[in-house]
Design an enzyme around this catalytic site. Structure first.
Site, PDB file in Angstrom:
ATOM      1  N   ARG A 150       7.458 -21.084  -7.278  1.00 21.55           N
ATOM      2  CA  ARG A 150       7.917 -19.702  -7.204  1.00 21.55           C
ATOM      3  C   ARG A 150       9.424 -19.681  -6.922  1.00 21.55           C
ATOM      4  NH1 ARG A 150       5.730 -15.556  -2.512  1.00 21.55           N
ATOM      5  NH2 ARG A 150       6.764 -13.659  -3.225  1.00 21.55           N
ATOM      6  N   ARG A 151      10.124 -18.789  -7.560  1.00 23.47           N
ATOM      7  CA  ARG A 151      11.535 -18.511  -7.302  1.00 23.47           C
ATOM      8  C   ARG A 151      12.506 -19.534  -7.888  1.00 23.47           C
ATOM      9  NH1 ARG A 151       9.416 -17.726  -1.846  1.00 23.47           N
ATOM     10  NH2 ARG A 151       9.159 -15.512  -1.395  1.00 23.47           N
ATOM     11  N   HIS A 203       1.079 -12.163  -9.693  1.00 25.54           N
ATOM     12  CA  HIS A 203       0.218 -11.180  -9.032  1.00 25.54           C
ATOM     13  C   HIS A 203       0.995  -9.919  -8.690  1.00 25.54           C
ATOM     14  CE1 HIS A 203      -2.650  -9.360  -6.285  1.00 25.54           C
ATOM     15  NE2 HIS A 203      -1.718  -9.364  -5.347  1.00 25.54           N
ATOM     16  N   PHE A 204       2.190 -10.073  -8.134  1.00 24.50           N
ATOM     17  CA  PHE A 204       2.996  -8.900  -7.780  1.00 24.50           C
ATOM     18  C   PHE A 204       3.352  -8.079  -9.015  1.00 24.50           C
ATOM     19  CE2 PHE A 204       4.657 -10.951  -3.641  1.00 24.50           C
ATOM     20  CZ  PHE A 204       3.674 -10.304  -2.918  1.00 24.50           C
ATOM     21  N   TYR A 262       0.822  -1.214   0.000  1.00 19.73           N
ATOM     22  CA  TYR A 262       0.000   0.000   0.000  1.00 19.73           C
ATOM     23  C   TYR A 262       0.853   1.260   0.000  1.00 19.73           C
ATOM     24  CZ  TYR A 262      -4.047  -2.893   0.326  1.00 19.73           C
ATOM     25  OH  TYR A 262      -5.010  -3.807   0.012  1.00 19.73           O
TER      26      TYR A 262
END
Length: 563
Positions: free
Chosen positions: A449-450, A384-385, A237
């Protein structure tokens, strides 16, 4: 006479202060670091996608996780933080002014952050802190990596205190007046950032630095992850709210309209402050040691951010429609034709707004108890990121750059640069959609992931994933082309564009809008409610973590020889 007085009052309300030449050098310094980081981080991202596709092998002993760490730290932490603080400084000076003393502290903020960045980046490039931007324990980096991160945080705190002092000084000179909307928004964002970054500061100073220096033999892994995600979710945020600032107070001016509702904008920011911090457990839904009840409570609090998000969407599209109809639009969607689609200052942020629709839907999936188990720790999360931060936020930041840099350098955004900016926005969007979509689909099929290609290249699943990996490489290549275009445009606007005046587009409120209630400036109330929500969501589960740490994982750092 009365009309002139009214116009003067309205201009003072939005803070029509000129940005001093001395300040412009400071703000451009933040921009130089921003776009230098974009180039370095973007190159690392390109190499990442090529390695994951199995098409290249890194030379000279460079490790995959080394470039992965550089990519994450430089883009997610350094680039965003420098741009946000520099941009917010300009909003503050335009809204409430800046004194010489405040400007000197602004320079102190910049240099502390820059020194910390250089230290951390050097250690990562030397291969001594390949711990990713989340730096999860038990991965251990060189002490200087954590010290560098601590300096970046401290520098950002200095900037926060400068912003708050600017508002305090303005309020003394304007008793009884509401804080100008841009300054109100910046204040909210920096309050959120300061409260949230206390968590990662404690983790770095109390846990990671003693552990990495050898003063502690072990570390409480679950507590360190909890402290990180106490910070890690509001970090999203911290990236997003400056984009919201742009949408609320800049875009209306660019399209020839006004702010739909000052009060609605303030309320959306207050709600985002409330519900951005006490929600970190939704990143830890699969971790043991945290009672499911507290995970459920924080999931519920996470879902509350949908409210200010929908408020923002309503406000923006109301602004678009009202402006279009004032320009003669008819029919249900006639106002769309009146929007300045050929103005990159509008087009880039608007594409970002549209991208937030699927990005927000993916966020709801990530934060959900059951659905999270499907995508957790898969490359869906990476997609998503990239969709939310690299697409929504960064495109909006690019849109800001097209008018902010010429304003600060005394140059013009030429029609040629505007056209090139439109091309850059389209190329960036194309590359991001290809890469992010393939990441989402591969994640649903269980793609990790990664991980690099060599870790699973010989498995049966690798054959199913190879097409998605190649798509990510294609998308990454297109994105790097867009980065080179953006760097070229930035350099042209900073040094070579024709001299001239470029306006700082701050919008005014609709004249017939309802007045903003005075209690919006009750900062003690907003901070008090935020702290109460944090204590409610975290005090009991964190106490439980400290009391029931597993053997070998004591509360903070366990001194060697005293186990």
């Amino acid at each position: 006479m009365g009309l002139a007085k009214a116009e003067t009052t309205e201009k003072q309300e939005i803070g029509a202060y000129p940005i001093a030449d001395k300040s412009k050098k400071l703000y451009m310094s933040f921009m130089y670091v921003t776009f230098g980081s974009l180039l370095i981080g973007g190159l690392m991202g390109l190499l990442q996608t090529l390695v994951r596709s199995g098409k290249i092998t890194l030379p000279w002993g460079i490790g995959y996780y080394q470039i992965l760490t550089v990519h994450g730290v430089i883009l997610a932490l350094v680039m965003t933080t420098f741009f946000i603080i520099g941009f917010q400084f300009t909003l503050m000076e335009k809204s409430v002014g800046m004194s010489d003393k405040q400007r000197k502290l602004g320079w102190l903020s910049f240099w502390v952050m820059l020194i910390g960045t250089i230290i951390a980046a050097t250690i990562v490039l030397l291969g001594k802190a390949s711990v990713l931007y989340t730096f999860y324990a038990p991965l251990k980096g060189h002490p200087l990596f954590y010290i560098g991160l601590a300096l970046v945080i401290i520098g950002s705190w200095i900037a926060a205190f400068v912003n708050w002092h600017q508002v305090a000084v303005w309020k003394k000179k304007h008793p009884g007046e509401k804080t100008p909307l841009p300054a109100f928004m910046v204040t909210i964002n920096m309050i959120m950032w300061f409260i949230a970054s206390l968590g990662v500061a404690v983790a770095v100073l109390v846990q990671f630095i003693p552990w990495s220096l050898g003063y502690a033999s072990t570390i409480n892994v679950l507590l360190s992850r909890t402290l990180f995600w106490y910070f890690g979710h509001p970090l999203v945020y911290f990236w997003l709210l400056p984009a919201y600032m742009t949408w609320y107070v800049i875009i209306p001016k660019i399209i020839g309209g006004k702010i739909f509702s000052d009060a609605l904008a303030r309320m959306s920011f207050v709600l985002l402050l409330f519900f951005s911090i006490p929600v970190g457990f939704h990143h830890q839904l699969t971790e043991p040691g945290i009672h499911p009840t507290w995970k459920f409570i924080q999931v519920a609090l996470t879902m509350m951010v949908v409210i200010p998000t929908l408020m923002t969407a309503f406000s923006m599209f109301a602004t678009f429609e009202i402006t279009g109809r004032k320009k003669g639009a008819t029919g249900m969607f006639g106002w769309l034709k009146k929007l300045p689609w050929k103005d990159v200052r509008f087009l880039a942020p608007f594409i970002g707004m549209v991208g937030f629709i699927p990005g927000g839907a993916g966020g709801i999936i990530n934060a959900s108890h059951q659905l999270n188990t499907v995508v957790h720790n898969t490359i869906w999360v990476t997609g998503h990121f990239h969709l939310t931060v690299a697409f929504v936020v960064i495109l909006t930041f690019f849109g800001v750059t097209y008018w902010l840099v010429p304003h600060l350098t005394g140059r013009k955004l030429t029609p040629q640069l505007n056209k090139l900016g439109i091309i850059q926005s389209i190329v960036w969007s194309t590359g991001m959609l290809i890469m992010s979509t393939s990441m989402h689909i591969q994640g649903l099929k269980g793609g990790p992931r990664r991980s690099e290609f060599s870790e699973y290249g010989g498995t049966a699943q690798a054959q199913e994933w190879i097409g998605y990996q190649l798509a990510q490489a294609v998308g990454g290549t297109i994105l790097f082309i867009a980065i080179l275009l953006m760097i070229y445009i930035f350099v042209k606007m900073a040094f070579f564009a024709p001299k001239g005046e470029t306006a700082y587009p701050l919008a005014q409120e609709e004249p017939d809008a309802d007045p903003t209630p005075a209690w919006f400036d009750n900062w003690k109330m907003w901070v008090g409610i935020t702290v109460a929500l944090i204590l409610f969501a975290y005090s009991i589960p964190v106490f439980d973590l400290l009391q029931n740490s597993p053997p070998g994982s004591p509360p903070f750092a366990w001194p060697i020889g005293n186990q």
